[in-house]
Design a protein around this motif. Structure first.
Motif, PDB file in Angstrom:
ATOM      1  N   LEU A 238       8.295   0.584  10.067  1.00  0.00           N
ATOM      2  CA  LEU A 238       7.549   1.226   8.979  1.00  0.00           C
ATOM      3  C   LEU A 238       7.814   2.734   8.998  1.00  0.00           C
ATOM      4  O   LEU A 238       6.985   3.533   9.414  1.00  0.00           O
ATOM      5  N   ASP A 239       8.991   3.099   8.511  1.00  0.00           N
ATOM      6  CA  ASP A 239       9.451   4.489   8.568  1.00  0.00           C
ATOM      7  C   ASP A 239       9.447   5.163   7.196  1.00  0.00           C
ATOM      8  O   ASP A 239      10.086   6.192   7.001  1.00  0.00           O
ATOM      9  N   ASN A 240       8.727   4.588   6.245  1.00  0.00           N
ATOM     10  CA  ASN A 240       8.745   5.119   4.876  1.00  0.00           C
ATOM     11  C   ASN A 240       7.311   5.142   4.342  1.00  0.00           C
ATOM     12  O   ASN A 240       6.768   4.124   3.925  1.00  0.00           O
ATOM     13  N   VAL A 241       6.704   6.331   4.366  1.00  0.00           N
ATOM     14  CA  VAL A 241       5.315   6.485   3.927  1.00  0.00           C
ATOM     15  C   VAL A 241       5.220   6.199   2.426  1.00  0.00           C
ATOM     16  O   VAL A 241       6.096   6.582   1.644  1.00  0.00           O
ATOM     17  N   GLY A 242       4.158   5.526   2.029  1.00  0.00           N
ATOM     18  CA  GLY A 242       3.957   5.281   0.604  1.00  0.00           C
ATOM     19  C   GLY A 242       3.144   4.028   0.352  1.00  0.00           C
ATOM     20  O   GLY A 242       2.602   3.404   1.260  1.00  0.00           O
ATOM     21  N   MET A 243       3.059   3.664  -0.917  1.00  0.00           N
ATOM     22  CA  MET A 243       2.369   2.452  -1.382  1.00  0.00           C
ATOM     23  C   MET A 243       3.452   1.500  -1.879  1.00  0.00           C
ATOM     24  O   MET A 243       4.114   1.767  -2.893  1.00  0.00           O
ATOM     25  N   TRP A 244       3.661   0.388  -1.162  1.00  0.00           N
ATOM     26  CA  TRP A 244       4.833  -0.443  -1.411  1.00  0.00           C
ATOM     27  C   TRP A 244       4.432  -1.858  -1.809  1.00  0.00           C
ATOM     28  O   TRP A 244       3.607  -2.492  -1.154  1.00  0.00           O
ATOM     29  N   ASN A 245       5.071  -2.360  -2.859  1.00  0.00           N
ATOM     30  CA  ASN A 245       4.785  -3.685  -3.393  1.00  0.00           C
ATOM     31  C   ASN A 245       5.449  -4.767  -2.536  1.00  0.00           C
ATOM     32  O   ASN A 245       6.652  -4.708  -2.271  1.00  0.00           O
ATOM     33  N   VAL A 246       4.670  -5.738  -2.101  1.00  0.00           N
ATOM     34  CA  VAL A 246       5.164  -6.940  -1.424  1.00  0.00           C
ATOM     35  C   VAL A 246       4.903  -8.086  -2.387  1.00  0.00           C
ATOM     36  O   VAL A 246       3.757  -8.359  -2.738  1.00  0.00           O
ATOM     37  N   ARG A 247       5.947  -8.774  -2.828  1.00  0.00           N
ATOM     38  CA  ARG A 247       5.759  -9.719  -3.943  1.00  0.00           C
ATOM     39  C   ARG A 247       6.652 -10.938  -3.834  1.00  0.00           C
ATOM     40  O   ARG A 247       7.736 -10.909  -3.253  1.00  0.00           O
ATOM     41  N   SER A 248       6.171 -11.995  -4.471  1.00  0.00           N
ATOM     42  CA  SER A 248       7.014 -13.141  -4.760  1.00  0.00           C
ATOM     43  C   SER A 248       7.985 -12.754  -5.871  1.00  0.00           C
ATOM     44  O   SER A 248       7.611 -12.090  -6.835  1.00  0.00           O
ATOM     45  N   GLU A 249       9.243 -13.191  -5.706  1.00  0.00           N
ATOM     46  CA  GLU A 249      10.222 -12.960  -6.773  1.00  0.00           C
ATOM     47  C   GLU A 249      10.221 -14.108  -7.787  1.00  0.00           C
ATOM     48  O   GLU A 249      10.961 -14.057  -8.766  1.00  0.00           O
ATOM     49  N   PHE A 250       9.442 -15.134  -7.550  1.00  0.00           N
ATOM     50  CA  PHE A 250       9.171 -16.171  -8.549  1.00  0.00           C
ATOM     51  C   PHE A 250       8.240 -15.497  -9.545  1.00  0.00           C
ATOM     52  O   PHE A 250       7.059 -15.316  -9.288  1.00  0.00           O
ATOM     53  N   TRP A 251       8.759 -15.106 -10.718  1.00  0.00           N
ATOM     54  CA  TRP A 251       8.105 -14.065 -11.513  1.00  0.00           C
ATOM     55  C   TRP A 251       6.756 -14.486 -12.089  1.00  0.00           C
ATOM     56  O   TRP A 251       5.845 -13.665 -12.224  1.00  0.00           O
ATOM     57  N   ALA A 252       6.591 -15.757 -12.419  1.00  0.00           N
ATOM     58  CA  ALA A 252       5.288 -16.215 -12.891  1.00  0.00           C
ATOM     59  C   ALA A 252       4.255 -16.127 -11.772  1.00  0.00           C
ATOM     60  O   ALA A 252       3.089 -15.775 -12.000  1.00  0.00           O
ATOM     61  N   ARG A 253       4.666 -16.418 -10.556  1.00  0.00           N
ATOM     62  CA  ARG A 253       3.757 -16.306  -9.413  1.00  0.00           C
ATOM     63  C   ARG A 253       3.374 -14.847  -9.156  1.00  0.00           C
ATOM     64  O   ARG A 253       2.215 -14.541  -8.866  1.00  0.00           O
ATOM     65  N   GLN A 254       4.337 -13.973  -9.227  1.00  0.00           N
ATOM     66  CA  GLN A 254       4.039 -12.554  -9.069  1.00  0.00           C
ATOM     67  C   GLN A 254       3.058 -12.104 -10.128  1.00  0.00           C
ATOM     68  O   GLN A 254       2.073 -11.399  -9.840  1.00  0.00           O
ATOM     69  N   TYR A 255       3.292 -12.506 -11.376  1.00  0.00           N
ATOM     70  CA  TYR A 255       2.444 -12.097 -12.497  1.00  0.00           C
ATOM     71  C   TYR A 255       1.018 -12.612 -12.336  1.00  0.00           C
ATOM     72  O   TYR A 255       0.056 -11.932 -12.710  1.00  0.00           O
ATOM     73  N   LEU A 256       0.885 -13.801 -11.749  1.00  0.00           N
ATOM     74  CA  LEU A 256      -0.434 -14.423 -11.596  1.00  0.00           C
ATOM     75  C   LEU A 256      -0.993 -14.238 -10.192  1.00  0.00           C
ATOM     76  O   LEU A 256      -1.805 -15.041  -9.729  1.00  0.00           O
ATOM     77  N   GLY A 257      -0.580 -13.175  -9.498  1.00  0.00           N
ATOM     78  CA  GLY A 257      -1.306 -12.762  -8.311  1.00  0.00           C
ATOM     79  C   GLY A 257      -0.637 -12.866  -6.972  1.00  0.00           C
ATOM     80  O   GLY A 257      -1.226 -12.446  -5.968  1.00  0.00           O
ATOM     81  N   GLN A 258       0.594 -13.414  -6.887  1.00  0.00           N
ATOM     82  CA  GLN A 258       1.219 -13.581  -5.575  1.00  0.00           C
ATOM     83  C   GLN A 258       1.980 -12.299  -5.207  1.00  0.00           C
ATOM     84  O   GLN A 258       3.206 -12.247  -5.180  1.00  0.00           O
ATOM     85  N   GLN A 259       1.206 -11.279  -4.903  1.00  0.00           N
ATOM     86  CA  GLN A 259       1.724  -9.984  -4.502  1.00  0.00           C
ATOM     87  C   GLN A 259       0.579  -9.186  -3.882  1.00  0.00           C
ATOM     88  O   GLN A 259      -0.588  -9.534  -4.009  1.00  0.00           O
ATOM     89  N   PHE A 260       0.911  -8.115  -3.187  1.00  0.00           N
ATOM     90  CA  PHE A 260      -0.077  -7.152  -2.726  1.00  0.00           C
ATOM     91  C   PHE A 260       0.655  -5.853  -2.427  1.00  0.00           C
ATOM     92  O   PHE A 260       1.884  -5.754  -2.596  1.00  0.00           O
TER      93      PHE A 260
END
Length: 543
Positions: free
Chosen positions: A486-508
């Motif tokens: 973890l060498d990069n300070v910031g707010m970083w998206n962790v997500r499913s690349e299955f785009w409907a899943r990402q859109y409906l909440g499978q990310q943080f």
């Protein structure tokens, strides 16, 4: 330097920002992009696509390690728009990441200038629109980052360098697809596969007999893993998402959604045309499409059956994934060998286990990580963090491990310490292949196997030459483990690349934090940052 079409003040603000963000000796490249709707016919029917400078797909970004990319995006759609940069790490600068958790959308009729640096990166990546299911309408394109001239590359210069954007595609308008998801429904099966925005036999690549070419292959689709192959030709894998790999020969490659690969192909066949094929993996109904590899001295069109590829063989794909390894002696973006960083000797400071799930919440389809289904707020999380606006998110709103709770909605943010070295395990209890991406980082894919992960699974890890990348697959009823510094300070998206899943909440979002307020660790908010939600009316920095 101010480009034609920019106002004096736009150029002034950008140059002032460059004075802080960019080292004076780093080259920079300017891009002016006009985003519009336009008619496209990728599967033979008229659709409304998203064009960049009139192009579908959008123009390639060509750059060299450490270049600064000044990309002025004029949004001429009738809805807000954002672009994100799959695989570009935005070192110390998550404000420019172009997802809603970090960056305010560009309003209709307005522009925003991204100020990016491909700091210490090489390789093959892509950009895409991140809001409102726009990705289903286009707006994506390739990114290539070449090594600096003084840095050795572990293969001779190819005769040519092609971008191939492959992906599944729907005939439905992106608004129709979004409405299905907003209504709590799943998407239907896609209608076809595209190669560079074209359906069957639509794209063509001209080559000269006897020469070797580089093909950069990215799966920019919405949900399906694809197998890629070229009739009569073998592919030498040389790079994966910024890492030079052991140069293994493959007859076909599985490219999971969101992933990028770079191969060398020698034109060593008789002078004729050949099929380039992309087809779905792990689906009952196999979709496929073709493009043409055209020898410049060919007088013979493509012929014979389309070469078959693997279909539902999980073990075949798993074994191929394990065979992809880092070339330890090759230089990366710097002259020192890629193997000089001994990730396998570093002590793990934290283990995070992420389990995906699907369920109905209030009668609508949702997807989650560790039982939490992400919902966006009215203010980008990074801006709320910077301006210390309360009530937008709560660090720790997603647990490190699955709890077994029923699915619930929240704006999930996980806190993490700067310079920690973490182990993340993705566990998939479902019957589909999943793909996960982490913005701001590359990570080592140290292990993957079937079943449930346990601490004993570490005995299977590759602690010497695991491939470093930003997107990894997790096979059905299986796990994948990664190491990440973890060498990069910031707010970083962790997500499913299955785009409907990402859109409906499978990310943080992963908030990598240090209490030290230093430009060494994180840049200041860009002077030209758009402000929205509860950040509206506040001031970034004085000009």
């Amino acid at each position: 330097m101010v480009r034609k079409g920019w106002s004096f003040w736009q150029g002034y603000v950008v140059l002032l920002a460059l004075a802080v963000v960019v080292k004076a000796e780093s080259p920079y490249r300017f891009f002016d992009w006009n985003v519009t709707y336009g008619d496209i016919f990728p599967l033979g029917v008229r659709q409304q696509g998203i064009l960049i400078n009139g192009q579908f797909p959008g123009p390639d970004i060509y750059s060299v390690t450490n270049d600064n990319l000044i990309i002025n995006v004029q949004n001429n759609l009738d809805e807000p728009f954002l672009l994100s940069w799959n695989g570009l790490q935005q070192r110390r600068n998550s404000y420019e990441d172009g997802v809603y958790g970090t960056t305010c959308p560009i309003p209709p009729g307005k522009n925003f200038t991204y100020i990016l640096q491909v700091k210490d990166q090489i390789g093959s990546f892509f950009y895409f629109p991140s809001l409102a299911f726009h990705k289903a309408a286009g707006g994506f394109g390739g990114i290539r980052v070449l090594s600096r001239p003084r840095i050795p590359v572990p293969f001779p210069d190819p005769a040519g360098d092609f971008t191939l954007l492959i992906g599944d595609w729907f005939k439905n308008d992106h608004r129709q697809l979004k409405a299905m998801l907003d209504g709590g429904h799943k998407l239907p099966f896609p209608d076809g596969i595209l190669i560079n925005g074209h359906g069957l036999n639509g794209a063509s690549f001209t080559v000269e007999q006897g020469k070797t070419y580089r093909f950069r292959i990215s799966n920019v689709g919405l949900q399906n893993s694809l197998n890629f192959r070229i009739q009569g030709h073998k592919m030498k894998l040389v790079e994966v998402e910024g890492t030079h790999t052991v140069q293994t020969i493959y007859e076909s490659l599985d490219v999971h959604v969101g992933q990028s690969y770079s191969v060398l192909v020698t034109m060593d066949q008789a002078a004729q045309d050949f099929y380039i094929v992309a087809s779905t993996r792990f689906t009952d109904n196999i979709l496929s499409t073709t493009a043409t590899l055209h020898y410049s001295n060919s007088n013979k069109a493509v012929s014979g059956p389309i070469p078959a590829g693997p279909t539902d063989q999980i073990d075949w794909s798993l074994n191929q994934a394990r065979s992809i390894r880092t070339n330890l002696t090759a230089s990366g973006p710097r002259p020192n060998p890629q193997g000089s960083y001994h990730y396998g000797l570093i002590n793990i400071t934290r283990t995070i286990k992420l389990v995906s799930s699907a369920a109905q919440v209030k009668g609508k389809q949702r997807y989650a990580v560790n039982s939490v289904s992400f919902v966006p707020t009215d203010t980008p999380l990074k801006l709320a963090d910077y301006f210390k606006i309360g009530g937008v998110f709560r660090v720790g709103s997603i647990p490190d491990n699955p709890t077994g709770q029923n699915m619930y909605l929240d704006t999930s943010v996980m806190g993490a310490d700067y310079r920690a070295f973490v182990e993340i395990v993705f566990e998939n209890h479902e019957n589909i292949v999943q793909t996960w991406h982490i913005d701001g980082y590359a990570f080592w894919v140290v292990g993957m196997n079937g079943g449930v992960w346990t601490p004993n699974s570490r005995e299977e890890y590759n602690l010497r030459d695991a491939v470093s990348r930003s997107t990894t697959q997790v096979y059905p009823k299986s796990w994948t483990a990664i190491y990440m510094a973890l060498d990069n300070v910031g707010m970083w998206n962790v997500r499913s690349e299955f785009w409907a899943r990402q859109y409906l909440g499978q990310q943080f979002y992963l908030r990598v934090y240090t209490a030290v307020n230093s430009l060494r660790d994180e840049y200041l908010i860009p002077k030209n940052a758009l402000l929205c939600g509860r950040a509206q009316g506040r001031s970034t920095r004085p000009l």
